[in-house]
Structures are given as C-alpha cells and as structure tokens.
Motif scaffolding. Structure first.
Motif, PDB file in Angstrom:
ATOM      1  N   ALA A   1       0.901  -1.118   0.086  1.00  0.00           N
ATOM      2  CA  ALA A   1      -0.038  -0.036   0.036  1.00  0.00           C
ATOM      3  C   ALA A   1       0.836   1.375   0.202  1.00  0.00           C
ATOM      4  O   ALA A   1       0.368   2.225  -0.617  1.00  0.00           O
ATOM      5  CB  ALA A   1      -0.954   0.093   1.371  1.00  0.00           C
ATOM      6  N   ALA A   2       1.996   1.164   0.752  1.00  0.00           N
ATOM      7  CA  ALA A   2       3.139   2.392   0.727  1.00  0.00           C
ATOM      8  C   ALA A   2       3.579   2.538  -0.595  1.00  0.00           C
ATOM      9  O   ALA A   2       3.607   3.664  -0.848  1.00  0.00           O
ATOM     10  CB  ALA A   2       3.917   2.081   1.712  1.00  0.00           C
ATOM     11  N   LEU A   3       3.921   1.560  -1.358  1.00  0.00           N
ATOM     12  CA  LEU A   3       4.167   1.693  -2.674  1.00  0.00           C
ATOM     13  C   LEU A   3       3.167   2.572  -3.694  1.00  0.00           C
ATOM     14  O   LEU A   3       3.565   3.302  -4.177  1.00  0.00           O
ATOM     15  CB  LEU A   3       4.487   0.380  -3.442  1.00  0.00           C
ATOM     16  CG  LEU A   3       5.492  -0.365  -2.954  1.00  0.00           C
ATOM     17  CD1 LEU A   3       5.759  -1.890  -3.597  1.00  0.00           C
ATOM     18  CD2 LEU A   3       6.842   0.334  -2.809  1.00  0.00           C
ATOM     19  N   ALA A   4       1.892   1.980  -3.352  1.00  0.00           N
ATOM     20  CA  ALA A   4       0.790   2.656  -4.204  1.00  0.00           C
ATOM     21  C   ALA A   4       0.624   4.216  -3.865  1.00  0.00           C
ATOM     22  O   ALA A   4       0.652   5.023  -4.658  1.00  0.00           O
ATOM     23  CB  ALA A   4      -0.464   2.025  -3.915  1.00  0.00           C
ATOM     24  N   ASP A   5       1.078   4.296  -2.369  1.00  0.00           N
ATOM     25  CA  ASP A   5       0.744   5.973  -1.844  1.00  0.00           C
ATOM     26  C   ASP A   5       1.729   6.533  -2.671  1.00  0.00           C
ATOM     27  O   ASP A   5       1.640   7.877  -2.903  1.00  0.00           O
ATOM     28  CB  ASP A   5       0.963   5.821  -0.379  1.00  0.00           C
ATOM     29  CG  ASP A   5      -0.293   5.065   0.471  1.00  0.00           C
ATOM     30  OD1 ASP A   5      -1.106   4.996  -0.219  1.00  0.00           O
ATOM     31  OD2 ASP A   5      -0.021   4.991   1.535  1.00  0.00           O
ATOM     32  N   VAL A   6       2.912   6.458  -2.725  1.00  0.00           N
ATOM     33  CA  VAL A   6       4.169   7.013  -3.221  1.00  0.00           C
ATOM     34  C   VAL A   6       3.870   7.397  -4.525  1.00  0.00           C
ATOM     35  O   VAL A   6       4.031   8.477  -5.113  1.00  0.00           O
ATOM     36  CB  VAL A   6       5.516   6.312  -3.121  1.00  0.00           C
ATOM     37  CG1 VAL A   6       6.489   6.950  -3.930  1.00  0.00           C
ATOM     38  CG2 VAL A   6       5.799   6.233  -1.443  1.00  0.00           C
ATOM     39  N   LEU A   7       3.322   6.257  -5.359  1.00  0.00           N
ATOM     40  CA  LEU A   7       3.074   6.412  -6.819  1.00  0.00           C
ATOM     41  C   LEU A   7       1.829   7.620  -7.104  1.00  0.00           C
ATOM     42  O   LEU A   7       1.925   8.480  -7.869  1.00  0.00           O
ATOM     43  CB  LEU A   7       2.825   5.143  -7.572  1.00  0.00           C
ATOM     44  CG  LEU A   7       4.095   4.339  -7.594  1.00  0.00           C
ATOM     45  CD1 LEU A   7       3.490   2.737  -8.184  1.00  0.00           C
ATOM     46  CD2 LEU A   7       5.001   4.717  -8.569  1.00  0.00           C
ATOM     47  N   ALA A   8       0.899   7.212  -6.074  1.00  0.00           N
ATOM     48  CA  ALA A   8      -0.340   8.252  -6.239  1.00  0.00           C
ATOM     49  C   ALA A   8       0.195   9.597  -5.930  1.00  0.00           C
ATOM     50  O   ALA A   8      -0.471  10.523  -6.487  1.00  0.00           O
ATOM     51  CB  ALA A   8      -1.435   7.809  -5.262  1.00  0.00           C
ATOM     52  N   ALA A   9       1.027   9.853  -5.001  1.00  0.00           N
ATOM     53  CA  ALA A   9       1.564  11.294  -4.710  1.00  0.00           C
ATOM     54  C   ALA A   9       2.404  11.929  -5.780  1.00  0.00           C
ATOM     55  O   ALA A   9       2.726  13.007  -5.748  1.00  0.00           O
ATOM     56  CB  ALA A   9       2.295  11.345  -3.376  1.00  0.00           C
TER      57      ALA A   9
ATOM     58  N   SER B   1      13.395   6.302   0.244  1.00  0.00           N
ATOM     59  CA  SER B   1      13.142   7.108   1.554  1.00  0.00           C
ATOM     60  C   SER B   1      11.560   7.328   1.555  1.00  0.00           C
ATOM     61  O   SER B   1      10.860   7.687   2.669  1.00  0.00           O
ATOM     62  CB  SER B   1      13.986   8.139   1.647  1.00  0.00           C
ATOM     63  OG  SER B   1      15.094   8.002   1.621  1.00  0.00           O
ATOM     64  N   ALA B   2      11.062   7.650   0.477  1.00  0.00           N
ATOM     65  CA  ALA B   2       9.642   8.249   0.376  1.00  0.00           C
ATOM     66  C   ALA B   2       8.718   6.784   0.688  1.00  0.00           C
ATOM     67  O   ALA B   2       7.681   6.737   1.332  1.00  0.00           O
ATOM     68  CB  ALA B   2       9.158   8.596  -1.239  1.00  0.00           C
ATOM     69  N   VAL B   3       9.043   5.810   0.187  1.00  0.00           N
ATOM     70  CA  VAL B   3       8.490   4.425   0.425  1.00  0.00           C
ATOM     71  C   VAL B   3       8.402   4.171   1.965  1.00  0.00           C
ATOM     72  O   VAL B   3       7.483   3.846   2.780  1.00  0.00           O
ATOM     73  CB  VAL B   3       9.027   3.334  -0.518  1.00  0.00           C
ATOM     74  CG1 VAL B   3       8.150   2.072   0.192  1.00  0.00           C
ATOM     75  CG2 VAL B   3       8.660   3.605  -1.753  1.00  0.00           C
ATOM     76  N   LEU B   4       9.587   4.325   2.620  1.00  0.00           N
ATOM     77  CA  LEU B   4       9.793   3.959   4.064  1.00  0.00           C
ATOM     78  C   LEU B   4       8.888   5.011   4.909  1.00  0.00           C
ATOM     79  O   LEU B   4       8.434   4.448   5.833  1.00  0.00           O
ATOM     80  CB  LEU B   4      11.201   4.217   4.459  1.00  0.00           C
ATOM     81  CG  LEU B   4      11.575   3.733   6.036  1.00  0.00           C
ATOM     82  CD1 LEU B   4      11.051   2.437   6.361  1.00  0.00           C
ATOM     83  CD2 LEU B   4      13.216   4.012   6.040  1.00  0.00           C
ATOM     84  N   LYS B   5       8.940   6.313   4.213  1.00  0.00           N
ATOM     85  CA  LYS B   5       7.998   7.122   5.172  1.00  0.00           C
ATOM     86  C   LYS B   5       6.642   6.901   5.043  1.00  0.00           C
ATOM     87  O   LYS B   5       5.794   6.805   6.106  1.00  0.00           O
ATOM     88  CB  LYS B   5       8.231   8.473   4.613  1.00  0.00           C
ATOM     89  CG  LYS B   5       9.411   9.122   5.064  1.00  0.00           C
ATOM     90  CD  LYS B   5      10.043  10.493   4.557  1.00  0.00           C
ATOM     91  CE  LYS B   5      11.237  10.943   4.912  1.00  0.00           C
ATOM     92  NZ  LYS B   5      11.368  12.479   4.251  1.00  0.00           N
TER      93      LYS B   5
ATOM     94  N   PHE C   1       5.312   3.770   4.377  1.00  0.00           N
ATOM     95  CA  PHE C   1       5.224   2.573   5.053  1.00  0.00           C
ATOM     96  C   PHE C   1       5.032   2.707   6.607  1.00  0.00           C
ATOM     97  O   PHE C   1       4.041   2.171   7.344  1.00  0.00           O
ATOM     98  CB  PHE C   1       6.295   1.558   4.847  1.00  0.00           C
ATOM     99  CG  PHE C   1       6.243   0.295   5.685  1.00  0.00           C
ATOM    100  CD1 PHE C   1       5.079  -0.335   5.387  1.00  0.00           C
ATOM    101  CD2 PHE C   1       7.483  -0.249   6.251  1.00  0.00           C
ATOM    102  CE1 PHE C   1       5.254  -1.775   6.154  1.00  0.00           C
ATOM    103  CE2 PHE C   1       7.526  -1.553   6.835  1.00  0.00           C
ATOM    104  CZ  PHE C   1       6.272  -2.162   6.772  1.00  0.00           C
ATOM    105  N   GLN C   2       5.818   3.694   7.241  1.00  0.00           N
ATOM    106  CA  GLN C   2       5.583   4.228   8.526  1.00  0.00           C
ATOM    107  C   GLN C   2       4.337   4.485   9.023  1.00  0.00           C
ATOM    108  O   GLN C   2       3.761   4.483  10.027  1.00  0.00           O
ATOM    109  CB  GLN C   2       6.795   5.056   8.904  1.00  0.00           C
ATOM    110  CG  GLN C   2       8.268   4.365   9.031  1.00  0.00           C
ATOM    111  CD  GLN C   2       9.325   5.389   8.989  1.00  0.00           C
ATOM    112  OE1 GLN C   2       8.943   6.629   8.930  1.00  0.00           O
ATOM    113  NE2 GLN C   2      10.565   5.097   9.118  1.00  0.00           N
ATOM    114  N   LYS C   3       3.720   5.419   7.898  1.00  0.00           N
ATOM    115  CA  LYS C   3       2.582   5.945   8.316  1.00  0.00           C
ATOM    116  C   LYS C   3       1.273   4.819   8.263  1.00  0.00           C
ATOM    117  O   LYS C   3       0.364   5.035   8.944  1.00  0.00           O
ATOM    118  CB  LYS C   3       2.152   6.915   7.162  1.00  0.00           C
ATOM    119  CG  LYS C   3       2.973   8.138   7.273  1.00  0.00           C
ATOM    120  CD  LYS C   3       2.609   9.343   6.324  1.00  0.00           C
ATOM    121  CE  LYS C   3       3.282  10.411   6.534  1.00  0.00           C
ATOM    122  NZ  LYS C   3       3.202  11.460   5.000  1.00  0.00           N
TER     123      LYS C   3
END
Length: 369
Positions: free
Chosen positions: A329-337, A359-363, A365-367
């Motif tokens: 889901a974090a991967l999708a979030d970063v791409l959507a951004a 770094s963007a994916v890790l952030k 993911f943490q969220k």
C-alpha cells in the motif's frame, strides 16, 4: 518477536543500489522490534566471479541454504561477456534455483492506477490489472540434457537444448497455481504447446487430471502459449493465474511485465517445496528488471521492484501478511503522490533518485503501521 535469517545478494549493476533501499526497510523493522532479522551478505554474479572465479561460491550457497529467505538484486553486465560459459554471472542465479530446489516462480503483474498511462497499451486495457504468472523454474529446456554444441562430420555445427518434464514436476507446479487461484479470483490458465510438443501433451494431461481430482472448484482453461502471448497484449485482464513451463514462463512473464509500464515495478518469488518437518519453504526474492549496467552508479534505478520483492518475502517466508499489505500500500501511496524515478517519469517532469524513492516508500510505510 520472531527472528529470521535473511541473506542479501546484491549482485551487479544496479543491484546494490536497489538492495540498499530494501535493506533500509529491513533495518527499520528490526530496530523497531516489529520483525527481527539476522542479516548476512555475500557476493553473486560478476562480483563473485571477480572475487572467487565462480558466479557464486560454495560458502555463499551454504548461507543461502541456511537462510529463511534470500533477497537477490541483479547480475551481469558487459564486463563479464567473455568469461567461460559455466562461470557467467547468470550461472549464480541458476545454481541458487537448482541447489535450493526453487521450482515455483511467482511473477505478479499489477498495474497501479497512477501508472496506467505509462503502459504501452491503452489505459482501459491495463488499469486495474492484477494477475500472477506461475512459472516452473527448475526443469524444461534450461536444464534438460543433452545441452551442447557439436561439430558434425561435414563441418557444420549443431546446437542442442532438450525440453524434458516429468509428471511430478508438472504436478507440483500446477498445485501451486491452483492453490494461489483459490486465494485470488479462482481461475487458472494453463499455457503450453500441446499441438507441436510432446511435453505440452503431457503438461495438458497432468494439469487436467489434477484439476479433475483435487481442484474442480477452480476454473481451468487451456491456452496455447503463443495465443496466450497474443491475449496478454489484446485483453490482459481476462487472466488471473497463468501456469506454464520454464521457457514459456520466461517469455510470458516479461510480456506481462511491460503491461504495467516498467520492468522496474515488478517483483518475483521463487519457492521450493514445503519441508514436512518445519513447514517452511526455501525461498529467493528478486526484482525482474536485471542489472541495467547503463545506469548503474547514477542513483537513477527504480527500487520499487526490489522493495515489492521484500513485501513478497514478508508474505510468503515470514508469515507477515499484514506488513506485506502495508508495504504494498505504501508503494501505491508514493506513486499516487506523483513520485517517480526516471523510468516511470512523464516527459518533462522531474525524476527522483533511487535513494529518494526508497526514503519516500519507507516514510509512507511508517504511516501505514
């Protein structure tokens, strides 16, 4: 907290760069006490050849056999084009697959909504694509004997590769496909060339018998492999799980990969048989994009396939399905951004570095945690 032994084999080209981004996530999970990891590193491919004269050392193989999972980067490059055939960088990966018994290769092809326009096909054909190719990995023409180039009496040369499959090899890969389909949309497409190949005839017979006996609740269709390639380009969303032999799986999975917009987006898992005593499988996880020597060292590589391969490891080797869901889901979030590396950036837009994407994916993911 569970503690897992993880072996990192970064390899050549962009392998070390993308591996570093997956390793950052592993380190975060370990330091936060979410999942414990004992991490080892070793050489594979050209890097191993330079150090040891072989594509993977016996010591590295021993570490791979003892690990709960192996994360593999990429191998190869022009530097090693003239090394002896048996020591070419790719031989390291083939040995890992063979010696660890990794017979089942899982290649998901997912088109994230934010990347639907990046596909070479029309958006409406690929948006929402979610399919899995299950490729038999330790048999077939890549391992069959004889495999040789011989000189004939008239001076001509003849190259021979042998396609060989047994009932057992087909049975076990078909079961992996049917079991996966039950967790997805309950459809399996079996691809072979029964019209011209005896191995295709046997493949069809075995898959049909297994389906009738043990998986009649799953929809099964048989499709000729060349027609399957055409259908992947024509209407790819008709497929759920495709199961095929080593050669056709190699080809069809790369066709499916490009439907998603970039080879840099797609992970894979190579799994062995379940150990009857421990319930565990030997496993290796790797991106499908190769070593890309033309961009190595530029921090231009896309690390998402490597990170998604770690997500597959969390799911299939470490029993952390919820963490895998969160990472995907974090991967999708970063791409959507709108964050993009060079391979998926639109013309005229700024691309981020490998490190910035990781770094963007890790952030993100943490969220999600």
């Amino acid at each position: 907290m569970a503690n897992f032994k993880l072996l990192l084999l970064p390899g050549d080209g962009i392998g070390p760069e993308v591996m570093g981004q997956a390793e950052a996530i592993v380190s975060f999970l370990d330091k936060q006490g979410i999942v414990g990891f004992s991490v080892e590193r070793d050489l594979v491919g050209g890097a191993a050849y330079d150090a040891h004269g072989v594509a993977i050392s016996d010591a590295a193989m021993d570490r791979a056999q003892e690990a709960d999972a192996v994360l593999f980067g990429a191998v190869g490059g022009p530097k090693w084009d003239k090394v002896p055939y048996q020591h070419r960088p790719e031989a390291g990966l083939l040995r890992l697959r063979k010696d660890m018994g990794l017979f089942a290769n899982l290649r998901p092809a997912i088109c994230y909504p934010a990347l639907a326009d990046a596909s070479s096909l029309k958006k409406e054909l690929v948006e929402g694509l979610d399919m899995m190719i299950v490729r038999e990995l330790t048999g077939g023409v890549y391992f069959g004997e004889p495999k040789e180039i011989v000189t004939l009496e008239n001076g001509e040369k003849r190259g021979v590769d042998t396609q060989v499959y047994t009932t057992h090899e087909i049975d076990r890969i078909a079961r992996v496909a049917f079991d996966l389909a039950r967790l997805r949309r309950n459809k399996v497409s079996s691809a072979e060339k029964r019209n011209v190949m005896k191995t295709g005839v046997l493949w069809n017979e075995v898959v049909t018998a297994i389906h009738k006996r043990d998986y009649s609740d799953v929809t099964l269709e048989h499709v000729l492999a060349d027609n399957c390639a055409m259908q992947l380009v024509r209407t790819p969303k008709q497929f759920d799980v495709i199961v095929c032999d080593n050669l056709f799986g190699d080809i069809l999975s790369d066709v499916a990969a490009m439907l998603t917009g970039s080879l840099g987006m797609l992970p894979s898992a190579s799994l062995g048989a379940t150990d009857i005593n421990t319930g565990k499988r030997k496993a290796l996880y790797e991106p499908v994009h190769g070593s890309a020597p033309d961009i190595a060292g530029q921090s231009a590589a896309n690390p998402l396939a490597m990170i998604a391969s770690l997500a597959m490891a969390l799911r299939y080797s470490f029993g952390e399905g919820k963490l895998a869901d969160a990472l995907e889901a974090a991967l999708a979030d970063v791409l959507a951004a709108g964050t993009r590396t060079r391979d998926i950036a639109a013309p005229g837009t700024n691309a981020v570095s490998t490190t910035d994407m990781g770094s963007a994916v890790l952030k993100a993911f943490q969220k999600r945690l």
